[in-house]
Write a protein that holds these residues in place. Structure first.
Motif, mmCIF file in Angstrom:
data_model
loop_
_atom_site.group_PDB
_atom_site.id
_atom_site.type_symbol
_atom_site.label_atom_id
_atom_site.label_comp_id
_atom_site.label_asym_id
_atom_site.label_seq_id
_atom_site.Cartn_x
_atom_site.Cartn_y
_atom_site.Cartn_z
ATOM 1 N N PHE A 166 0.840 -1.201 0.000
ATOM 2 C CA PHE A 166 0.000 0.000 0.000
ATOM 3 C C PHE A 166 0.872 1.246 0.000
ATOM 4 C CE2 PHE A 166 -3.056 -3.113 1.219
ATOM 5 C CZ PHE A 166 -4.287 -2.612 0.810
ATOM 6 N N VAL A 167 0.469 2.244 -0.782
ATOM 7 C CA VAL A 167 1.145 3.545 -0.794
ATOM 8 C C VAL A 167 0.122 4.563 -0.301
ATOM 9 C CG1 VAL A 167 2.217 5.301 -2.258
ATOM 10 C CG2 VAL A 167 2.666 2.874 -2.688
ATOM 11 N N LYS A 168 0.480 5.293 0.739
ATOM 12 C CA LYS A 168 -0.472 6.229 1.348
ATOM 13 C C LYS A 168 0.173 7.565 1.688
ATOM 14 C CE LYS A 168 -2.174 2.369 4.217
ATOM 15 N NZ LYS A 168 -2.558 1.952 5.584
ATOM 16 N N PRO A 169 -0.546 8.666 1.459
ATOM 17 C CA PRO A 169 -0.089 9.950 2.024
ATOM 18 C C PRO A 169 -0.061 9.771 3.550
ATOM 19 C CG PRO A 169 -2.015 10.238 0.574
ATOM 20 C CD PRO A 169 -1.862 8.772 0.806
ATOM 21 N N ALA A 170 0.961 10.297 4.222
ATOM 22 C CA ALA A 170 1.063 10.044 5.664
ATOM 23 C C ALA A 170 -0.021 10.745 6.472
ATOM 24 C CB ALA A 170 2.449 10.452 6.168
ATOM 25 N N ASN A 171 -0.532 11.874 5.952
ATOM 26 C CA ASN A 171 -1.446 12.708 6.758
ATOM 27 C C ASN A 171 -2.836 12.901 6.188
ATOM 28 O OD1 ASN A 171 -0.051 14.052 9.227
ATOM 29 N ND2 ASN A 171 1.489 13.933 7.603
ATOM 30 N N LEU A 172 -3.443 11.857 5.705
ATOM 31 C CA LEU A 172 -4.817 12.013 5.218
ATOM 32 C C LEU A 172 -5.713 10.972 5.869
ATOM 33 C CD1 LEU A 172 -4.558 12.926 1.432
ATOM 34 C CD2 LEU A 172 -5.573 14.252 3.252
ATOM 35 N N GLY A 173 -6.969 10.914 5.422
ATOM 36 C CA GLY A 173 -7.906 9.933 5.944
ATOM 37 C C GLY A 173 -8.923 9.612 4.870
ATOM 38 N N SER A 174 -9.946 8.828 5.224
ATOM 39 C CA SER A 174 -11.003 8.450 4.277
ATOM 40 C C SER A 174 -10.480 7.734 3.038
ATOM 41 C CB SER A 174 -11.822 9.673 3.835
ATOM 42 O OG SER A 174 -12.642 10.094 4.888
ATOM 43 N N SER A 175 -9.287 7.132 3.135
ATOM 44 C CA SER A 175 -8.642 6.402 2.036
ATOM 45 C C SER A 175 -8.251 7.296 0.854
ATOM 46 C CB SER A 175 -9.531 5.258 1.519
ATOM 47 O OG SER A 175 -9.768 4.334 2.539
ATOM 48 N N VAL A 176 -8.302 8.610 1.036
ATOM 49 C CA VAL A 176 -7.935 9.534 -0.039
ATOM 50 C C VAL A 176 -6.450 9.371 -0.376
ATOM 51 C CG1 VAL A 176 -7.751 11.972 -0.699
ATOM 52 C CG2 VAL A 176 -9.737 11.178 0.586
ATOM 53 N N GLY A 177 -6.143 9.174 -1.660
ATOM 54 C CA GLY A 177 -4.754 9.091 -2.114
ATOM 55 C C GLY A 177 -4.086 7.757 -1.853
ATOM 56 N N ILE A 178 -4.841 6.758 -1.385
ATOM 57 C CA ILE A 178 -4.262 5.440 -1.073
ATOM 58 C C ILE A 178 -4.377 4.504 -2.275
ATOM 59 C CG2 ILE A 178 -4.503 3.367 0.365
ATOM 60 C CD1 ILE A 178 -5.262 5.079 2.671
ATOM 61 N N SER A 179 -3.281 3.822 -2.601
ATOM 62 C CA SER A 179 -3.313 2.819 -3.665
ATOM 63 C C SER A 179 -2.814 1.482 -3.141
ATOM 64 C CB SER A 179 -2.404 3.218 -4.831
ATOM 65 O OG SER A 179 -2.700 4.506 -5.292
ATOM 66 N N ASP A 237 -11.760 -4.739 -3.043
ATOM 67 C CA ASP A 237 -10.360 -5.130 -2.888
ATOM 68 C C ASP A 237 -9.809 -4.634 -1.546
ATOM 69 O OD1 ASP A 237 -7.951 -6.267 -3.583
ATOM 70 O OD2 ASP A 237 -7.267 -4.560 -4.781
ATOM 71 N N PHE A 238 -10.146 -3.390 -1.211
ATOM 72 C CA PHE A 238 -9.829 -2.862 0.126
ATOM 73 C C PHE A 238 -10.848 -1.807 0.484
ATOM 74 C CE2 PHE A 238 -7.409 0.022 -2.600
ATOM 75 C CZ PHE A 238 -7.412 1.245 -1.944
ATOM 76 N N TYR A 239 -10.770 -1.267 1.678
ATOM 77 C CA TYR A 239 -11.764 -0.321 2.188
ATOM 78 C C TYR A 239 -11.459 1.067 1.641
ATOM 79 C CZ TYR A 239 -15.183 1.147 5.777
ATOM 80 O OH TYR A 239 -16.278 1.629 6.448
ATOM 81 N N ASP A 240 -11.779 1.288 0.372
ATOM 82 C CA ASP A 240 -11.452 2.555 -0.285
ATOM 83 C C ASP A 240 -12.572 3.590 -0.078
ATOM 84 O OD1 ASP A 240 -13.423 1.502 -1.887
ATOM 85 O OD2 ASP A 240 -12.147 1.251 -3.658
ATOM 86 N N TYR A 241 -12.377 4.766 -0.641
ATOM 87 C CA TYR A 241 -13.309 5.885 -0.414
ATOM 88 C C TYR A 241 -14.744 5.515 -0.790
ATOM 89 C CZ TYR A 241 -15.175 10.636 -0.310
ATOM 90 O OH TYR A 241 -15.925 11.744 -0.014
ATOM 91 N N GLU A 242 -14.879 4.919 -1.974
ATOM 92 C CA GLU A 242 -16.217 4.558 -2.463
ATOM 93 C C GLU A 242 -16.930 3.585 -1.537
ATOM 94 O OE1 GLU A 242 -15.804 3.549 -6.811
ATOM 95 O OE2 GLU A 242 -17.979 3.444 -6.441
#
Ligand code: ADP
Ligand code: MG
Ligand code: MG
Length: 339
Positions: A166-179, A237-242
Motif C-alpha cells: 500500500f502507498v499512502k499519504p502520511a497525513n490524510l484519511g477516508s482512504s484519499v490518495g491510497i493505492s 479489494d480494500f476499504y477505499d473511499y467509495e
C-alpha cells in the motif's frame, strides 16, 4: 448553569462533508437543558461562516466559500465553556485547531496538540506504537524529495516489502490518495498520487491475507475505557473511499465476528496505543485481524472519528449501553475535566 458549547464542523480537508453530517447529529443530540450549543461551519477555504450560512451549510450539507478569518473568530470564541472540534483530517484532527484553542485557553473535546498530530501522521503513529511493542505491518517512509530526485531508489525500496503493498499519504484519511500496488507497473501512478497530496508517504506491506477490518472505541482521559469490538465487511479489494461512503456497500457487525481472545487482545492494545499516543477524550482504533493466522495488527488511530448516529464509534458505545446523547454529553464533560 448551562454550558456554552462551540461546535466546529466542516473544515478544510477532504472529509468536510462527513464532518457536516456528524455535526448535524451532534447538534440534535446534545441535551438542551444542559448545553447551549452554537455551531460554526468552517468552509473548505478555512473561513469561519456566520450563523445564517452555518445553518444553511448544516441543512444542505454544502458550505459557502465566504466567512471570517480563523483567528478573528477564535479570539471572539472566548465566551464559550468548551469547543467541540468535530473536524476530520488535516487542519482539524491534526493538532492545528487544538493548538489555537490551547493558546486561547478554551477547553475542547478530544486529544491535545501532541496526541492529535502524532495520531494523524501514519509514520509517527507507527514509530511510537512500535516503541511500545504494538504489532503492525512492515512499513517504510518516503519523502517527496526522494521521489523527485531518485524515483528508482524509492521503487527499489518499496518492492522489498513484496507485492501487493500500500502507498499512502502520511497525513490524510477516508482512504484519499491510497493505492494498493499489485505489480511494478502500478508503482509510478501510486507514488505520483500520494506525493501530490503529501510530502511524506508511507509504504506498507499488505497483511499476509486479506484482513478483517475491526475497530474499537476508546473513551476517557487518563483512565480510558474500551468499547466492544466492531467489524466492517464489504465486497471490495480494500476499504477505499467509495466503499466507505456509498450507502449500503459496507456492513457493520457489532460485536465483531472474531474469537473472544482476539477481541480482548484488541481492546487491550487499543488502550495501550491511546496512552502511548497521549490521546484524550475519544479515539477509534482500527485493526486488521488475519483469520488465517490469528494475527492482530494495529492499522491506525483516529482521534476524531466519524460521528453520525450511524457511525461506528457511537454505535460501539451504544452497544456498551451508552446512548448517542449520553456519549456526546460525556465527551463535553471529559473536555472540562481535562483542564
Ligand atoms: P485511512 O486513514 O484513509 O482510513 P487506512 O490506513 O485505514 O487509511 O487504509 C484504508 C484501507 O486500506 C484500510 O481500511 C484497508 O482496507 C486497506 N489497507 C491499508 N493498509 C493496509 C495493509 N497494510 N494491509 C491490508 N490492507 C490495508
Ligand atoms: Mg484514518
Ligand atoms: Mg482507516
Amino acid at each position: 448553569m448551562k454550558k456554552r458549547i462551540l461546535l466546529l464542523a466542516g473544515g478544510q480537508s477532504g472529509e468536510h462533508e462527513v464532518s457536516l453530517m456528524s455535526a448535524r447529529s451532534v447538534l440534535g443530540a446534545l441535551p438542551r437543558e444542559r448545553f447551549d450549543v452554537t455551531p460554526v461551519v468552517i468552509s473548505k477555504q478555512g473561513r469561519w461562516l456566520p450563523p445564517t450560512e452555518t445553518t444553511r451549510a448544516l441543512e444542505t450539507g454544502k458550505s459557502a466559500p465566504g466567512g471570517d478569518l480563523v483567528l478573528h473568530r477564535a479570539a471572539s470564541a472566548e465566551g464559550y465553556d468548551a469547543v467541540f472540534p468535530l473536524l476530520h483530517g488535516p487542519m482539524g484532527e491534526d493538532g492545528t485547531i487544538q493548538g489555537l484553542l490551547t493558546l486561547a485557553g478554551i477547553p475542547f473535546v478530544g486529544s491535545g496538540v501532541l496526541g492529535s498530530s502524532v495520531s494523524m501522521d501514519k509514520v509517527m503513529t507507527k514509530q511510537v506504537l512500535a516503541a511500545v511493542g504494538i504489532p503492525q505491518v512492515a512499513w517504510q517512509l518516503a519523502l517527496r524529495r526522494d521521489w523527485q530526485t531518485n524515483p528508482q531508489g524509492v521503487k527499489d525500496e518499496a518492492v522489498k516489502l513484496g507485492f501487493p503493498f500500500f502507498v499512502k499519504p502520511a497525513n490524510l484519511g477516508s482512504s484519499v490518495g491510497i493505492s494498493k500496488v499489485h505489480g511494478a507497473e502500478e508503482m509510478e501512478k501510486a507514488f505520483e498520487l500520494a506525493f501530490s497530496l503529501d510530502r511524506r508517504v508511507i509504504v506498507e506491506a499488505m497483511t499476509s491475507h486479506k484482513p478483517r477490518e475491526v475497530e474499537v472505541g476508546i473513551l476517557g482521559n487518563d483512565a480510558p475505557i474500551a468499547s466492544p469490538v466492531g467489524e466492517l465487511s464489504f465486497d471490495a479489494d480494500f476499504y477505499d473511499y467509495e466503499t466507505k461512503y456509498t450507502e449500503g456497500v459496507a456492513q457493520m457487525h457489532i460485536p465483531a465476528r472474531i474469537p473472544r481472545e482476539a477481541a480482548e487482545n484488541i481492546r487491550e492494545l487499543a488502550l495501550k496505543a491511546f496512552k502511548a499516543l497521549d490521546c484524550a477524550g475519544l479515539a477509534r482504533v482500527d485493526f486488521f485481524y488475519v483469520a488465517e493466522t490469528g494475527e492482530v495488527l494495529l492499522n491506525e488511530v483516529n482521534t476524531m472519528p466519524g460521528f453520525t448516529t450511524t457511525s461506528m464509534y457511537p454505535k460501539l458505545f451504544e452497544a456498551a449501553g451508552l446512548s448517542y446523547g449520553e456519549l456526546v454529553a460525556r465527551l463535553v464533560e471529559l473536555a472540562l475535566e481535562k483542564r
